[in-house]
Design a protein around this motif. Structure first.
Motif, mmCIF file in Angstrom:
data_model
loop_
_atom_site.group_PDB
_atom_site.id
_atom_site.type_symbol
_atom_site.label_atom_id
_atom_site.label_comp_id
_atom_site.label_asym_id
_atom_site.label_seq_id
_atom_site.Cartn_x
_atom_site.Cartn_y
_atom_site.Cartn_z
ATOM 1 N N ARG A 190 -4.642 -136.609 34.703
ATOM 2 C CA ARG A 190 -4.456 -137.120 33.311
ATOM 3 C C ARG A 190 -4.747 -136.220 32.322
ATOM 4 O O ARG A 190 -5.497 -135.695 31.841
ATOM 5 C CB ARG A 190 -4.989 -138.378 33.000
ATOM 6 C CG ARG A 190 -5.250 -139.287 34.137
ATOM 7 C CD ARG A 190 -6.418 -139.844 34.707
ATOM 8 N NE ARG A 190 -7.700 -139.360 34.166
ATOM 9 C CZ ARG A 190 -8.558 -138.430 34.699
ATOM 10 N NH1 ARG A 190 -8.073 -137.957 35.745
ATOM 11 N NH2 ARG A 190 -9.912 -138.049 34.267
ATOM 12 N N ARG B 210 -12.795 -142.277 24.133
ATOM 13 C CA ARG B 210 -11.296 -141.859 24.170
ATOM 14 C C ARG B 210 -11.434 -140.276 24.224
ATOM 15 O O ARG B 210 -12.189 -139.874 23.736
ATOM 16 C CB ARG B 210 -10.749 -142.169 22.640
ATOM 17 C CG ARG B 210 -10.501 -143.719 22.328
ATOM 18 C CD ARG B 210 -10.204 -144.020 21.085
ATOM 19 N NE ARG B 210 -9.295 -143.065 20.546
ATOM 20 C CZ ARG B 210 -9.427 -142.650 19.329
ATOM 21 N NH1 ARG B 210 -10.524 -142.803 18.291
ATOM 22 N NH2 ARG B 210 -8.256 -141.574 18.726
ATOM 23 N N ASP C 189 -13.101 -143.631 37.695
ATOM 24 C CA ASP C 189 -12.374 -143.516 36.542
ATOM 25 C C ASP C 189 -11.302 -144.596 36.050
ATOM 26 O O ASP C 189 -10.173 -144.394 36.811
ATOM 27 C CB ASP C 189 -11.706 -142.010 36.568
ATOM 28 C CG ASP C 189 -11.243 -141.545 35.141
ATOM 29 O OD1 ASP C 189 -11.389 -142.079 34.228
ATOM 30 O OD2 ASP C 189 -10.640 -140.366 35.066
ATOM 31 N N TRP D 23 -8.786 -145.399 33.950
ATOM 32 C CA TRP D 23 -7.760 -145.042 32.776
ATOM 33 C C TRP D 23 -6.472 -145.645 32.846
ATOM 34 O O TRP D 23 -6.181 -146.245 34.069
ATOM 35 C CB TRP D 23 -7.804 -143.541 32.879
ATOM 36 C CG TRP D 23 -7.065 -142.963 34.028
ATOM 37 C CD1 TRP D 23 -7.501 -142.839 35.350
ATOM 38 C CD2 TRP D 23 -5.602 -142.485 34.273
ATOM 39 N NE1 TRP D 23 -6.640 -142.422 36.359
ATOM 40 C CE2 TRP D 23 -5.420 -142.370 35.561
ATOM 41 C CE3 TRP D 23 -4.549 -142.626 33.453
ATOM 42 C CZ2 TRP D 23 -4.270 -141.808 36.242
ATOM 43 C CZ3 TRP D 23 -3.142 -142.142 34.005
ATOM 44 C CH2 TRP D 23 -3.050 -141.874 35.351
ATOM 45 N N ASN D 24 -5.857 -145.664 31.924
ATOM 46 C CA ASN D 24 -4.490 -146.538 31.898
ATOM 47 C C ASN D 24 -3.156 -145.701 32.101
ATOM 48 O O ASN D 24 -2.898 -144.637 31.377
ATOM 49 C CB ASN D 24 -4.357 -147.129 30.470
ATOM 50 C CG ASN D 24 -3.196 -147.915 30.377
ATOM 51 O OD1 ASN D 24 -2.250 -147.764 31.155
ATOM 52 N ND2 ASN D 24 -3.160 -148.768 29.248
ATOM 53 N N MET E 209 -6.190 -141.167 24.852
ATOM 54 C CA MET E 209 -6.192 -142.083 25.988
ATOM 55 C C MET E 209 -7.639 -142.857 26.033
ATOM 56 O O MET E 209 -8.796 -141.838 25.634
ATOM 57 C CB MET E 209 -6.476 -141.142 27.226
ATOM 58 C CG MET E 209 -6.516 -141.992 28.528
ATOM 59 S SD MET E 209 -5.100 -143.048 29.066
ATOM 60 C CE MET E 209 -4.028 -141.875 29.445
ATOM 61 N N THR E 210 -7.878 -143.947 26.323
ATOM 62 C CA THR E 210 -8.939 -144.571 26.594
ATOM 63 C C THR E 210 -9.632 -144.764 27.874
ATOM 64 O O THR E 210 -8.707 -145.008 28.826
ATOM 65 C CB THR E 210 -8.968 -146.015 25.898
ATOM 66 O OG1 THR E 210 -8.401 -145.990 24.744
ATOM 67 C CG2 THR E 210 -10.311 -146.785 25.837
ATOM 68 N N TYR E 211 -10.992 -144.239 28.232
ATOM 69 C CA TYR E 211 -11.277 -144.295 29.304
ATOM 70 C C TYR E 211 -12.637 -145.234 29.438
ATOM 71 O O TYR E 211 -13.239 -145.408 28.426
ATOM 72 C CB TYR E 211 -11.957 -143.162 29.763
ATOM 73 C CG TYR E 211 -10.967 -142.052 29.658
ATOM 74 C CD1 TYR E 211 -10.079 -141.439 31.018
ATOM 75 C CD2 TYR E 211 -10.613 -141.110 28.668
ATOM 76 C CE1 TYR E 211 -9.236 -140.511 31.048
ATOM 77 C CE2 TYR E 211 -9.694 -140.137 28.706
ATOM 78 C CZ TYR E 211 -8.894 -139.841 29.744
ATOM 79 O OH TYR E 211 -8.043 -139.057 30.029
#
Length: 142
Positions: free
Chosen positions: A142, A90, A122, A124-125, A104-106
């Motif tokens: 991001r 995160r 990467d 990511w959301n 953010m979770t990665y």
């Protein structure tokens, strides 16, 4: 970093540089022909960056957009390829423009050769980024 730096050590060092907001040093960890992919990038954001110059341009304004405080929950997984790791983490901090919290979770699949990043995928959301208040129209990181 020395050429024999492990992918895990290089990745941990790269996170420290991001927290220190030392983007030039972070970019210096990349091979000249390194590739950074963003499979879930929203429309208007790059899906692929090719070469250290493109990665540097993309990351240049990162500290002006996001003030990262920590990367909690970091887990680094070894793969059958000793040059490739999978990192889960995160990124937490705040958005500069709005002072809103950033969390953010990665998941990243990272390959290293000769002590430099050569490939970084990467995952990511973008929905979470949008909820946090990042403006996709600006096309910034991001």
């Amino acid at each position: 970093m020395p050429e024999n730096t492990s992918p895990t050590d290089l990745y941990r060092h790269s996170l420290r540089l991001l927290l220190d907001k030392d983007i030039p040093a972070w970019v210096g960890l990349w091979a000249e022909g390194g590739i950074m992919d963003f499979p879930f990038a929203p429309q208007g954001w790059p899906r692929r960056l090719e070469g250290r110059g493109a990665i540097a341009a993309y990351m240049r304004d990162y500290p002006d957009r996001i003030d990262l405080h920590d990367f909690p929950d970091l887990k680094i997984h070894q793969t059958t390829d000793p040059a490739t790791i999978v990192a889960e983490m995160r990124g937490v901090g705040r958005l500069i423009e709005t002072a809103s919290p950033f969390d953010m979770t990665y998941i990243a699949v990272v390959t290293v050769q000769d002590g430099r990043f050569t490939s970084y995928c990467d995952y990511w959301n973008p929905l979470a980024a949008q909820e946090a208040g990042l403006d996709f129209a600006k096309g910034s990181p991001r």
